[in-house]
Design a protein around this motif. Structure first.
Motif: not given
Length: 42
Positions: A4-9
């Protein structure tokens, strides 16, 4: 398994799982930065 790593942190997510029998379970405010695995149990 899912990533679920969408790059948003972002760390806090709501999860919803729908099962083959049509039932579903929801879990709110799951901190994915503090866990490595997540399991649905009844």
């Amino acid at each position: 398994m899912m990533n679920i790593d969408d790059g948003s942190g972002a760390c806090i997510y709501d999860f919803r799982a729908r099962f083959s029998n049509g039932q579903y379970l929801e879990r709110f405010q799951v901190n994915v930065c503090q866990i490595a695995d997540y399991y649905y149990t009844r």
